[in-house]
Design an enzyme around this catalytic site. Structure first.
Site, PDB file in Angstrom:
ATOM      1  N   CYS A 134       0.793  -1.209  -0.005  1.00  0.00           N
ATOM      2  CA  CYS A 134       0.027  -0.129  -0.013  1.00  0.00           C
ATOM      3  C   CYS A 134       0.849   1.367  -0.044  1.00  0.00           C
ATOM      4  CB  CYS A 134      -0.779   0.011   1.176  1.00  0.00           C
ATOM      5  SG  CYS A 134       0.031   0.233   2.833  1.00  0.00           S
ATOM      6  N   HIS A 182       3.411   2.121  11.433  1.00  0.00           N
ATOM      7  CA  HIS A 182       2.530   1.599  12.573  1.00  0.00           C
ATOM      8  C   HIS A 182       2.399   2.822  13.539  1.00  0.00           C
ATOM      9  CE1 HIS A 182       3.824  -2.597  11.391  1.00  0.00           C
ATOM     10  NE2 HIS A 182       2.593  -2.585  11.368  1.00  0.00           N
ATOM     11  N   GLU A 221       0.336  -0.888  15.836  1.00  0.00           N
ATOM     12  CA  GLU A 221      -0.448   0.216  15.320  1.00  0.00           C
ATOM     13  C   GLU A 221      -1.323   0.615  16.451  1.00  0.00           C
ATOM     14  OE1 GLU A 221      -2.680   0.165  11.855  1.00  0.00           O
ATOM     15  OE2 GLU A 221      -4.199   1.334  12.941  1.00  0.00           O
TER      16      GLU A 221
END
Ligand code: SF4
Length: 292
Positions: A14, A79, A131
């Site tokens: 991503c 994160h 995260e």
């Protein structure tokens, strides 16, 4: 049997992971005189971690104290990290390069906002995931009323606390399943007096999950490629298993474990988590096309 093998369009890195990997490598090439430390694995993929190590980039759980030999850079991964981690790096004299994904930053900001406005904050996510730990730590610098729950069953154990609070706010780990958030909201609606929900599942995760679900509907077999430590990859595999036969592999080496399933499938769909490099996906497709 002639096979049709389709790769999902949004498979692999991503934008947040791509930015983290590319920036860290660039940092090293532009600062050969400095030592570079990444706090925790930059992404959940051992191939990438090995590659970084070969470039001389250190992955550590704790920053070593500075010595005088050369300047040091501390990379914060996508994160994010707790405020104490930033303080520790600064106190030890590190230059900080913060590569927290912008979508993760948004969750941290929403969580802080809810706590500041007096809401009991519920973070929907895995308590041990970095995260989630960072979102919680950032929120707790503004107030103590924070609950982390991976699912409704866990949340139910906090029902007394939820009922006592007039205002309940929700954020969600960026890579969670939307079905999990829906279940949490359905449970909270009759329990909480005032409910404020921020759907903080990132666009990249939503798109990847939606696209993979559509591909699964037309496939006899789905192959999900990525680390078992990666939250978004394991969620993808869970979602697709509800639709069609699904296997989760880390690399093409594991394909032989599912030889019979592959041979008997006519339409095979392939997708991959946000931390899976293109080279690993390519090897899987190549082997599926040539070996079975
Ligand atoms: S999965 Fe979403 S939040 Fe996580 S790094 Fe990628 S874009 Fe950012």
């Amino acid at each position: 049997m002639k096979k049709i093998i389709k790769l999902a369009k949004h498979a692999g890195f991503c934008y947040g992971v791509k930015r983290a990997v590319e920036t860290t490598k660039k940092l090293k090439s532009e600062n050969s005189d400095k030592e570079i430390f990444v706090l925790g694995e930059l992404i959940h993929n051992s191939h990438v971690i090995n590659e970084l190590s070969q470039l001389g980039i250190h992955t550590v759980d704790e920053l070593p104290c500075q010595n005088t030999c050369c300047a040091k850079i501390c990379v914060i991964r996508s994160h994010g990290a707790a405020p104490e981690v930033f303080d520790d790096a600064r106190n030890k004299g590190y230059e900080i390069v913060d590569l927290t994904c912008l979508d993760v930053k948004k969750v941290q900001q929403k969580a802080i906002q809810l706590v500041q406005e007096g809401f009991l904050l519920i973070i929907v996510g895995k308590p041990e995931h970095p995260e989630v730990c960072a979102i919680k730590a950032n929120a707790q610098t503004h107030g103590e009323n924070v609950i982390v729950a991976p699912d409704v069953e866990t949340l139910k154990t906090y029902e007394k606390q939820i009922r006592e609070h007039k205002r309940v706010g929700v954020v969600v780990q960026t890579t969670q399943r939307i079905e999990n958030l829906k279940n949490v909201v359905d449970y909270l609606l009759p329990v909480a007096k005032e409910l404020k929900i921020f759907n903080t599942i990132c666009a990249s995760t939503s798109l990847r999950q939606t696209e993979a679900k559509n591909l699964a509907k037309e496939s006899d077999l789905m192959i999900v490629v990525g680390s078992r430590k990666s939250a978004n990859t394991t969620h993808l595999a869970e979602i697709l298993a509800d639709i069609t036969k699904t296997v989760h592999i880390e690399t093409d080496d594991e394909l032989d474990n599912y030889k019979d399933l592959i041979i008997n499938a006519e339409n095979i769909g392939v997708t991959a988590g946000a931390s899976t490099p293109d080279s690993i996906i390519h090897n899987v497709i190549e082997k599926l096309n040539t070996k079975y």
